[in-house]
Scaffold this active site. Structure first.
Site, short mmCIF file in Angstrom:
data_model
loop_
_atom_site.label_atom_id
_atom_site.label_comp_id
_atom_site.label_asym_id
_atom_site.label_seq_id
_atom_site.Cartn_x
_atom_site.Cartn_y
_atom_site.Cartn_z
N GLY A 10 0.84 -1.20 0.00
CA GLY A 10 0.00 0.00 0.00
C GLY A 10 0.87 1.25 0.00
N GLY A 13 -0.20 4.93 -1.19
CA GLY A 13 -1.29 5.62 -0.49
C GLY A 13 -0.81 6.81 0.32
CD GLN A 14 -3.42 10.88 4.29
OE1 GLN A 14 -4.34 10.14 4.60
NE2 GLN A 14 -3.18 12.03 4.90
CG ASP A 36 -0.52 0.67 -3.88
OD1 ASP A 36 -1.61 0.42 -4.43
OD2 ASP A 36 -0.44 1.40 -2.87
NE ARG A 38 -3.67 4.36 -5.02
CZ ARG A 38 -3.70 5.56 -4.44
NH1 ARG A 38 -3.59 6.66 -5.16
NH2 ARG A 38 -3.81 5.66 -3.13
CG ASP A 54 -4.59 -8.25 -5.09
OD1 ASP A 54 -4.77 -7.86 -3.92
OD2 ASP A 54 -5.52 -8.67 -5.81
CE1 TYR A 144 -10.13 2.01 8.13
CE2 TYR A 144 -10.87 3.61 9.76
CZ TYR A 144 -9.86 3.07 8.99
OH TYR A 144 -8.59 3.58 9.08
CE LYS A 148 -7.67 0.05 9.83
NZ LYS A 148 -6.42 -0.45 9.24
P1 NAD Z 1 -4.81 4.94 1.35
O1 NAD Z 1 -6.16 4.52 0.88
O2 NAD Z 1 -4.32 6.29 1.00
O3 NAD Z 1 -3.72 3.88 0.86
C1 NAD Z 1 -3.96 2.52 0.83
C2 NAD Z 1 -3.18 1.93 -0.34
O4 NAD Z 1 -3.42 0.53 -0.37
C3 NAD Z 1 -3.62 2.50 -1.69
O5 NAD Z 1 -2.52 3.01 -2.42
C4 NAD Z 1 -4.24 1.30 -2.40
O6 NAD Z 1 -4.03 1.28 -3.81
C5 NAD Z 1 -3.53 0.14 -1.72
N1 NAD Z 1 -4.28 -1.11 -1.83
C6 NAD Z 1 -5.61 -1.28 -1.72
N2 NAD Z 1 -5.94 -2.57 -1.93
C7 NAD Z 1 -4.77 -3.23 -2.15
C8 NAD Z 1 -4.45 -4.57 -2.44
N3 NAD Z 1 -5.41 -5.51 -2.55
N4 NAD Z 1 -3.16 -4.90 -2.60
C9 NAD Z 1 -2.18 -3.96 -2.51
N5 NAD Z 1 -2.42 -2.66 -2.26
C10 NAD Z 1 -3.72 -2.30 -2.09
O7 NAD Z 1 -4.80 4.72 2.94
P2 NAD Z 1 -3.85 5.42 4.01
O8 NAD Z 1 -4.53 6.63 4.49
O9 NAD Z 1 -2.48 5.50 3.50
O10 NAD Z 1 -3.97 4.34 5.19
C11 NAD Z 1 -3.04 3.30 5.35
C12 NAD Z 1 -3.42 2.50 6.60
O11 NAD Z 1 -3.45 3.38 7.73
C13 NAD Z 1 -4.81 1.86 6.53
O12 NAD Z 1 -4.79 0.65 7.23
C14 NAD Z 1 -5.68 2.85 7.28
O13 NAD Z 1 -6.80 2.24 7.83
C15 NAD Z 1 -4.72 3.31 8.35
N6 NAD Z 1 -5.10 4.61 8.91
C16 NAD Z 1 -5.03 5.74 8.15
C17 NAD Z 1 -5.40 6.97 8.70
C18 NAD Z 1 -5.33 8.24 7.90
O14 NAD Z 1 -5.79 9.29 8.39
N7 NAD Z 1 -4.80 8.24 6.68
C19 NAD Z 1 -5.84 7.03 10.04
C20 NAD Z 1 -5.93 5.84 10.77
C21 NAD Z 1 -5.53 4.63 10.21
C1 AKB Z 2 -10.66 7.79 8.37
O1 AKB Z 2 -11.19 8.91 8.51
O2 AKB Z 2 -11.23 6.78 7.96
C2 AKB Z 2 -9.22 7.65 8.79
C3 AKB Z 2 -9.11 7.15 10.19
C4 AKB Z 2 -9.27 8.09 11.32
O3 AKB Z 2 -8.94 5.98 10.39
N1 AKB Z 2 -8.56 8.91 8.60
#
Ligand code: NAD
Ligand code: AKB
Length: 317
Positions: A10, A13-14, A36, A38, A54, A144, A148
């Site tokens: 992943g 991603g962000q 990823d 993507r 994947d 979600y 988690k």
């Molecule tokens: P994101 O959606 O920006 O990135 C997730 C990445 O995973 C994407 O690039 C997507 O293409 C990839 N992905 C999806 N399905 C896939 C698969 N089958 N195989 C391989 N890659 C795949 O999410 P994020 O914000 O970077 O979050 C990453 C983790 O952190 C997640 O578990 C999320 O729940 C957790 N999280 C994020 C936040 C936040 O604010 N960003 C807060 C709490 C927890």
């Molecule tokens: C969301 O809003 O889903 C995430 C998180 C707090 O897990 N940023």
């Protein structure tokens, strides 16, 4: 440089983009494999290897882990809160099966460490709203949050039963400028900066007074690496650690932006994400992370806002 070979799943991603870049600084570009579904994010290009992967394909994942001599996995692939509510079954399947695939392979291949993030979304309407503690009533109402919370117990199970050194943080909403957010309820806190710079106005999908726990990405990345690098005996929580930095409402964030862009205006048009936000705590108690491995945030609302606006200005040239 430390002799580890890390797979980030992943990575486009962000969080993945910034975490991969940070891990490459610590371990060396060639030691951190970004992967990823993507395509490779532009910011990662030329900084180290990338593979298309994947995580749901367990066989291919296993092959990659063996082929690349992986010692640690950071699993970031997931469906976030807002997108997950639109497709609960798919979200459950991705969020659970990806974790089980990684934990099984980690157990079989005796990987040194696994990282998997949880979220403040584990908490629900019956959890304390203010300074929500590590252990309390936890009854999530989003798919979600359910995924988690369940994932946290799978992590604990694989640690207790098989000795897999899997570690986790309950991130708050993360604010960043390098890569786009992936469909969360806290995404407004990123969109607002882009809107402020581009058109000086923003229509917010949450109400003015919706207070949520948030963190600047720089702090989240540092927390992740500090926790992962701590000796195993310091990691007493094997479900997932509460971590906190700041809490604010959309109105407070708008006021802070107005100190830099005085003619910025905000309006409110709450949608389905309002009820998700209302189910979560307003602030988090992270005393255990502070005690166990010395967690301390560096950014507050004012310093984060200043840094976001400065970096968005320079990236817009
Ligand atoms: P994101 O959606 O920006 O990135 C997730 C990445 O995973 C994407 O690039 C997507 O293409 C990839 N992905 C999806 N399905 C896939 C698969 N089958 N195989 C391989 N890659 C795949 O999410 P994020 O914000 O970077 O979050 C990453 C983790 O952190 C997640 O578990 C999320 O729940 C957790 N999280 C994020 C936040 C936040 O604010 N960003 C807060 C709490 C927890
Ligand atoms: C969301 O809003 O889903 C995430 C998180 C707090 O897990 N940023």
């Amino acid at each position: 440089m430390k002799k580890e070979k890390i797979l980030v799943i992943g990575a486009s991603g962000q969080i993945g983009v910034e975490l991969t870049l940070a891990l490459r600084k610590v371990y060396g570009g060639s030691q951190v494999i970004a992967s990823d579904l993507r395509e490779e994010n532009e910011l990662l290009k030329g900084t180290g290897p990338y593979v298309s992967l994947d995580v749901m394909n367990k066989e291919m994942l296993h092959v990659q882990i063996l082929r690349q001599n992986i010692t640690q996995v950071y699993l970031l692939a997931a469906m976030l809160s807002a997108t997950a509510e639109k497709n609960p079954h798919l979200a459950w399947h991705l969020n659970m099966q990806s974790l089980l695939n990684v934990l099984d392979i980690a157990k079989e291949e005796k990987l040194k460490k696994v990282y998997w993030p949880s979220s403040i979304a584990v908490f629900g309407p019956t959890s304390p709203k203010v300074n929500c503690p590590q252990q309390t009533i936890i009854e999530p109402t989003t798919v979600y949050g359910i995924s988690k919370y369940t994932g946290e117990f799978w992590c604990n199970y694989y640690f207790q039963r098989y000795g897999v050194d899997v570690r986790s943080l309950r991130y708050p909403g993360l604010v960043s400028y390098k890569s786009s957010p992936g469909g969360g309820t806290t995404d407004y806190a990123i969109e607002i900066f882009h809107a402020a710079k581009e058109k000086k106005s923003y229509s917010c999908f949450l109400n003015a007074d919706t207070r949520l726990p948030m963190m600047y990405m720089e702090d989240a990345i540092r927390a992740t690496i500090e926790m992962m690098e701590s000796p195993a005996d310091k990691i007493r929580v094997r479900t997932s650690y509460n971590i906190a930095a700041m809490s604010f409402t959309p109105a407070e964030m708008a006021t802070e932006i107005q100190t830099h862009i005085p003619d910025f205006t905000i309006s409110y048009a709450p949608d389905y994400r309002q009820s998700i936000a209302e189910s979560w705590p307003q602030s988090i108690d992270d005393a255990i992370a502070q005690d166990d491995w010395g967690w301390k945030p560096a950014f507050n609302l004012a310093s984060m806002t200043k840094d976001m606006l400065m970096n968005l200005s320079s990236s817009q040239g």
